[in-house]
Write an enzyme that holds these catalytic residues in place. Structure first.
Site, PDB file in Angstrom:
ATOM      1  N   GLY A 122       3.315  51.734 -15.141  1.00  0.00           N
ATOM      2  CA  GLY A 122       2.875  50.448 -14.602  1.00  0.00           C
ATOM      3  C   GLY A 122       3.709  50.007 -13.421  1.00  0.00           C
ATOM      4  O   GLY A 122       4.813  49.462 -13.584  1.00  0.00           O
ATOM      5  N   LEU A 123       3.208  50.269 -12.228  1.00  0.00           N
ATOM      6  CA  LEU A 123       3.905  49.837 -11.013  1.00  0.00           C
ATOM      7  C   LEU A 123       3.059  48.805 -10.266  1.00  0.00           C
ATOM      8  O   LEU A 123       3.501  47.692  -9.986  1.00  0.00           O
ATOM      9  CB  LEU A 123       4.187  51.055 -10.107  1.00  0.00           C
ATOM     10  CG  LEU A 123       4.799  50.765  -8.738  1.00  0.00           C
ATOM     11  CD1 LEU A 123       6.192  50.165  -8.866  1.00  0.00           C
ATOM     12  CD2 LEU A 123       4.898  52.051  -7.897  1.00  0.00           C
ATOM     13  N   THR A 124       1.813  49.178  -9.976  1.00  0.00           N
ATOM     14  CA  THR A 124       0.950  48.348  -9.120  1.00  0.00           C
ATOM     15  C   THR A 124       0.651  46.998  -9.771  1.00  0.00           C
ATOM     16  O   THR A 124       0.443  46.901 -10.978  1.00  0.00           O
ATOM     17  CB  THR A 124      -0.361  49.110  -8.846  1.00  0.00           C
ATOM     18  OG1 THR A 124      -0.019  50.337  -8.229  1.00  0.00           O
ATOM     19  CG2 THR A 124      -1.300  48.332  -7.949  1.00  0.00           C
ATOM     20  N   PRO A 126      -1.391  42.909  -8.852  1.00  0.00           N
ATOM     21  CA  PRO A 126      -2.428  42.335  -7.985  1.00  0.00           C
ATOM     22  C   PRO A 126      -1.917  42.130  -6.551  1.00  0.00           C
ATOM     23  O   PRO A 126      -2.661  42.306  -5.605  1.00  0.00           O
ATOM     24  CB  PRO A 126      -2.761  41.002  -8.671  1.00  0.00           C
ATOM     25  CG  PRO A 126      -2.437  41.240 -10.122  1.00  0.00           C
ATOM     26  CD  PRO A 126      -1.278  42.189 -10.137  1.00  0.00           C
ATOM     27  N   GLY A 129       0.895  46.535  -4.184  1.00  0.00           N
ATOM     28  CA  GLY A 129       0.293  47.874  -4.266  1.00  0.00           C
ATOM     29  C   GLY A 129       1.118  48.826  -3.417  1.00  0.00           C
ATOM     30  O   GLY A 129       2.087  49.405  -3.881  1.00  0.00           O
ATOM     31  N   SER A 130       0.768  48.904  -2.130  1.00  0.00           N
ATOM     32  CA  SER A 130       1.528  49.776  -1.220  1.00  0.00           C
ATOM     33  C   SER A 130       2.968  49.302  -1.098  1.00  0.00           C
ATOM     34  O   SER A 130       3.900  50.105  -1.010  1.00  0.00           O
ATOM     35  CB  SER A 130       0.872  49.787   0.161  1.00  0.00           C
ATOM     36  OG  SER A 130      -0.343  50.485   0.078  1.00  0.00           O
ATOM     37  N   ILE A 155      -3.969  50.681 -13.653  1.00  0.00           N
ATOM     38  CA  ILE A 155      -3.042  51.566 -14.363  1.00  0.00           C
ATOM     39  C   ILE A 155      -3.834  52.688 -15.056  1.00  0.00           C
ATOM     40  O   ILE A 155      -4.629  52.423 -15.975  1.00  0.00           O
ATOM     41  CB  ILE A 155      -2.196  50.779 -15.384  1.00  0.00           C
ATOM     42  CG1 ILE A 155      -1.508  49.579 -14.709  1.00  0.00           C
ATOM     43  CG2 ILE A 155      -1.194  51.707 -16.065  1.00  0.00           C
ATOM     44  CD1 ILE A 155      -0.657  49.912 -13.482  1.00  0.00           C
ATOM     45  N   THR A 156      -3.582  53.917 -14.617  1.00  0.00           N
ATOM     46  CA  THR A 156      -4.285  55.067 -15.194  1.00  0.00           C
ATOM     47  C   THR A 156      -3.905  55.213 -16.665  1.00  0.00           C
ATOM     48  O   THR A 156      -2.719  55.158 -17.003  1.00  0.00           O
ATOM     49  CB  THR A 156      -3.937  56.353 -14.410  1.00  0.00           C
ATOM     50  OG1 THR A 156      -4.267  56.134 -13.049  1.00  0.00           O
ATOM     51  CG2 THR A 156      -4.721  57.559 -14.942  1.00  0.00           C
ATOM     52  N   GLU A 361      -1.554  56.817  -6.139  1.00  0.00           N
ATOM     53  CA  GLU A 361      -0.162  57.285  -5.969  1.00  0.00           C
ATOM     54  C   GLU A 361       0.286  57.241  -4.511  1.00  0.00           C
ATOM     55  O   GLU A 361       0.993  58.117  -4.031  1.00  0.00           O
ATOM     56  CB  GLU A 361       0.052  58.664  -6.607  1.00  0.00           C
ATOM     57  CG  GLU A 361       0.108  58.527  -8.116  1.00  0.00           C
ATOM     58  CD  GLU A 361       0.560  59.759  -8.849  1.00  0.00           C
ATOM     59  OE1 GLU A 361       1.545  60.382  -8.419  1.00  0.00           O
ATOM     60  OE2 GLU A 361      -0.073  60.081  -9.871  1.00  0.00           O
TER      61      GLU A 361
HETATM   62  N1  COS Z   1      11.984  58.862  -2.951  1.00  0.00           N
HETATM   63  C1  COS Z   1      13.183  58.473  -3.426  1.00  0.00           C
HETATM   64  N2  COS Z   1      13.751  57.315  -3.076  1.00  0.00           N
HETATM   65  C2  COS Z   1      13.093  56.552  -2.186  1.00  0.00           C
HETATM   66  C3  COS Z   1      11.857  56.905  -1.644  1.00  0.00           C
HETATM   67  C4  COS Z   1      11.302  58.128  -2.060  1.00  0.00           C
HETATM   68  N3  COS Z   1      10.120  58.550  -1.620  1.00  0.00           N
HETATM   69  N4  COS Z   1      11.431  55.946  -0.803  1.00  0.00           N
HETATM   70  C5  COS Z   1      12.387  55.014  -0.804  1.00  0.00           C
HETATM   71  N5  COS Z   1      13.409  55.379  -1.637  1.00  0.00           N
HETATM   72  C6  COS Z   1      14.634  54.648  -1.913  1.00  0.00           C
HETATM   73  C7  COS Z   1      15.433  54.483  -0.627  1.00  0.00           C
HETATM   74  O1  COS Z   1      16.341  55.543  -0.456  1.00  0.00           O
HETATM   75  C8  COS Z   1      16.146  53.171  -0.867  1.00  0.00           C
HETATM   76  O2  COS Z   1      17.273  53.384  -1.673  1.00  0.00           O
HETATM   77  P1  COS Z   1      18.687  52.627  -1.363  1.00  0.00           P
HETATM   78  O3  COS Z   1      18.443  51.193  -1.625  1.00  0.00           O
HETATM   79  O4  COS Z   1      19.636  53.263  -2.308  1.00  0.00           O
HETATM   80  O5  COS Z   1      18.980  52.901   0.072  1.00  0.00           O
HETATM   81  C9  COS Z   1      15.148  52.386  -1.694  1.00  0.00           C
HETATM   82  O6  COS Z   1      14.283  53.331  -2.329  1.00  0.00           O
HETATM   83  C10 COS Z   1      14.322  51.420  -0.862  1.00  0.00           C
HETATM   84  O7  COS Z   1      13.765  52.152   0.197  1.00  0.00           O
HETATM   85  P2  COS Z   1      12.946  51.479   1.376  1.00  0.00           P
HETATM   86  O8  COS Z   1      13.728  50.307   1.907  1.00  0.00           O
HETATM   87  O9  COS Z   1      12.560  52.554   2.323  1.00  0.00           O
HETATM   88  O10 COS Z   1      11.685  50.928   0.594  1.00  0.00           O
HETATM   89  P3  COS Z   1      10.475  50.078   1.152  1.00  0.00           P
HETATM   90  O11 COS Z   1      10.377  48.839   0.382  1.00  0.00           O
HETATM   91  O12 COS Z   1      10.516  50.019   2.648  1.00  0.00           O
HETATM   92  O13 COS Z   1       9.182  50.938   0.683  1.00  0.00           O
HETATM   93  C11 COS Z   1       7.594  52.697   0.497  1.00  0.00           C
HETATM   94  C12 COS Z   1       9.037  52.250   0.797  1.00  0.00           C
HETATM   95  C13 COS Z   1       6.541  51.998   1.343  1.00  0.00           C
HETATM   96  C14 COS Z   1       7.589  54.156   0.844  1.00  0.00           C
HETATM   97  C15 COS Z   1       7.317  52.446  -1.018  1.00  0.00           C
HETATM   98  O14 COS Z   1       7.132  51.075  -1.274  1.00  0.00           O
HETATM   99  C16 COS Z   1       6.130  53.201  -1.521  1.00  0.00           C
HETATM  100  O15 COS Z   1       6.222  54.412  -1.784  1.00  0.00           O
HETATM  101  N6  COS Z   1       4.959  52.526  -1.692  1.00  0.00           N
HETATM  102  C17 COS Z   1       3.795  53.106  -2.253  1.00  0.00           C
HETATM  103  C18 COS Z   1       3.777  52.893  -3.703  1.00  0.00           C
HETATM  104  C19 COS Z   1       2.745  53.758  -4.347  1.00  0.00           C
HETATM  105  O16 COS Z   1       2.667  54.950  -4.124  1.00  0.00           O
HETATM  106  N7  COS Z   1       1.934  53.135  -5.184  1.00  0.00           N
HETATM  107  C20 COS Z   1       0.902  53.867  -5.847  1.00  0.00           C
HETATM  108  C21 COS Z   1       0.660  53.311  -7.185  1.00  0.00           C
HETATM  109  S1  COS Z   1       1.700  53.877  -8.420  1.00  0.00           S
HETATM  110  S2  COS Z   1       0.607  55.261  -9.255  1.00  0.00           S
END
Ligand code: COS
Length: 378
Positions: A122-124, A126, A129-130, A155-156, A361
């Site tokens: 459970g991440l997402t 309302p 999301g991104s 949530i899948t 994802e």
């Molecule tokens: N893998 C491992 N660690 C990561 C990472 C990754 N892909 N992306 C970011 N991090 C870590 C960073 O290293 C940072 O750590 P520190 O605080 O120790 O420096 C921390 O997470 C925060 O990173 P950042 O500031 O880059 O995060 P942002 O808030 O800018 O967001 C994105 C990064 C947009 C890439 C992230 O929010 C994301 O992946 N969003 C999509 C979520 C998703 O896939 N949702 C799908 C539903 S879940 S099934």
């Protein structure tokens, strides 16, 4: 890509399973929006629910490449069963294996791997999301319990899950550093399921809302350390994207299999359709692009297996495989013409299922952000 004998044997084995046992169910699961409990039981018997988990925890003791091959082959015949396998393994099982202590592993990991329990992630939310760091679900420590309030969406396996790993913030002003990861079990007071979504594709997979209303979970349900939940979830998604890449690839290959079958038999002006040059050109393009996607997916899996960073490669695998998979399913519909729009052939299902691969994802735009940041820095 040439696989070594060991992987080829695994591929043959899982392909046989998918074709014999999963394929005959695929149309019905989609039509009836039916979750394949019998197939889950069968995959558990075959140790497919913990392919990359060591045998000491009940897993098959194989690796990420075998896991990717399994998701690909199942997805090639049924996206809904494929997404269950991917979500249960990468999102339900992995974070507990990755961040759980031994007590948590014996309590939750082993039953998940054995298929006695279903896992979910459970991440997402309302409004998150991104931008996963915008989590608004809160966790407040009160004595020996965390009190959780908030809603998770899309949530899948949500409403059928027994063990759910989720994020909540203890201090929204700290951004991602305020977020922790927790586990909630089905039946916990204050935890309930909202509606199941009526989706375009992957209709045999359940997608639900999770609702926390003053839900009290014991302190021992914290996964990893306080404030480190965002990292646990990002690590989880890095691996999850390999499996979504594999699933997107599998669905695209399913569309190509259908095209090959169709053009061998269908006739145009008294000639087999396969003699048409446009058809040949399309088949060549799709086959080449799917092969490239396979290289990216397998490469990301192999990097993970040898412990080399793979953040960029898993995002590339998911981004590219879902893009070419979508192209393959769209061209399949063009080649089938009106036949392709009917449920007589699987190509319309493949196209509906594939669309979700560009979104779940992490959308394609998120994958591009991840890739660009790995290349250019933040
Ligand atoms: N893998 C491992 N660690 C990561 C990472 C990754 N892909 N992306 C970011 N991090 C870590 C960073 O290293 C940072 O750590 P520190 O605080 O120790 O420096 C921390 O997470 C925060 O990173 P950042 O500031 O880059 O995060 P942002 O808030 O800018 O967001 C994105 C990064 C947009 C890439 C992230 O929010 C994301 O992946 N969003 C999509 C979520 C998703 O896939 N949702 C799908 C539903 S879940 S099934």
């Amino acid at each position: 890509m040439i696989l070594s004998k060991r992987y080829q044997e695994f591929q043959d084995w899982v392909r046989q399973f998918a074709r014999k046992e999963v394929a005959p169910r695929a149309k019905e699961l989609d039509k009836k929006e039916e979750f394949p409990r019998d197939l889950v039981k069968r995959m558990a018997e075959l140790k497919m629910l913990g392919i990359f988990i060591p045998e000491e925890y009940g897993g098959a003791g194989l690796d990420t490449l075998c896991y990717a091959i399994a998701v690909e082959e199942v997805g090639r015949v049924c996206g809904s069963t494929g997404i269950f396998l991917a979500a249960h393994s990468s999102l339900g099982v992995f974070p507990i294996y990755h961040a759980g202590d031994e007590k948590q592993k014996s309590r939750w990991l082993i039953p998940l791997v054995k298929g006695e329990k279903i896992g979910s992630f459970g991440l997402t939310e309302p409004n998150a999301g991104s931008d996963a760091a915008a989590t608004r679900t809160t966790a407040r420590l009160e004595g020996d319990f965390y009190v959780i309030n908030g809603i998770k969406r899309f949530i899948t396996s949500g409403s059928i899950a027994d063990i759910i790993v989720f994020t909540a913030t203890q201090d929204p002003s700290k951004g991602h550093r305020g977020i922790s990861a927790f586990v909630v079990e089905k039946g916990t007071r204050g935890f309930s399921y909202g509606r199941n979504e009526d989706k375009l594709g992957l209709r045999g997979s359940i997608t639900s809302e999770l609702i926390f209303e003053d839900c009290r979970i014991p302190k021992e349900n914290l996964l990893g350390k306080e404030g480190e939940g965002f990292k646990v979830f990002m690590d989880t998604l890095d691996g999850g994207r390999i499996s979504i890449g594999a699933l997107a690839l599998g669905i695209g290959e399913g569309a190509l299999d259908a095209i090959i079958n169709f053009v061998q038999q269908a006739q145009e002006s008294g000639q087999p359709l396969k003699k048409n040059q446009w058809i040949q050109s399309m088949v060549a393009e799709i086959a080449t692009e799917l092969e490239s996607a396979r290289l990216l997916v397998y490469q990301a899996a192999q990097l993970k297996d040898v412990g080399i960073p793979f953040i960029k490669e898993s995002a590339m695998a998911k981004y590219y495989a879902s893009k070419v998979g979508m192209k393959a399913t769209s061209i399949a519909l063009e080649i089938f013409g009106a036949d392709g729009l009917t449920d007589e052939y699987p190509v319309e299902r493949f196209m509906r299922d594939e669309k979700l691969m560009e979104i779940g994802e992490g959308t394609s735009e998120i994958q591009k952000i991840v890739i660009a940041r790995q290349i250019l820095g933040k």
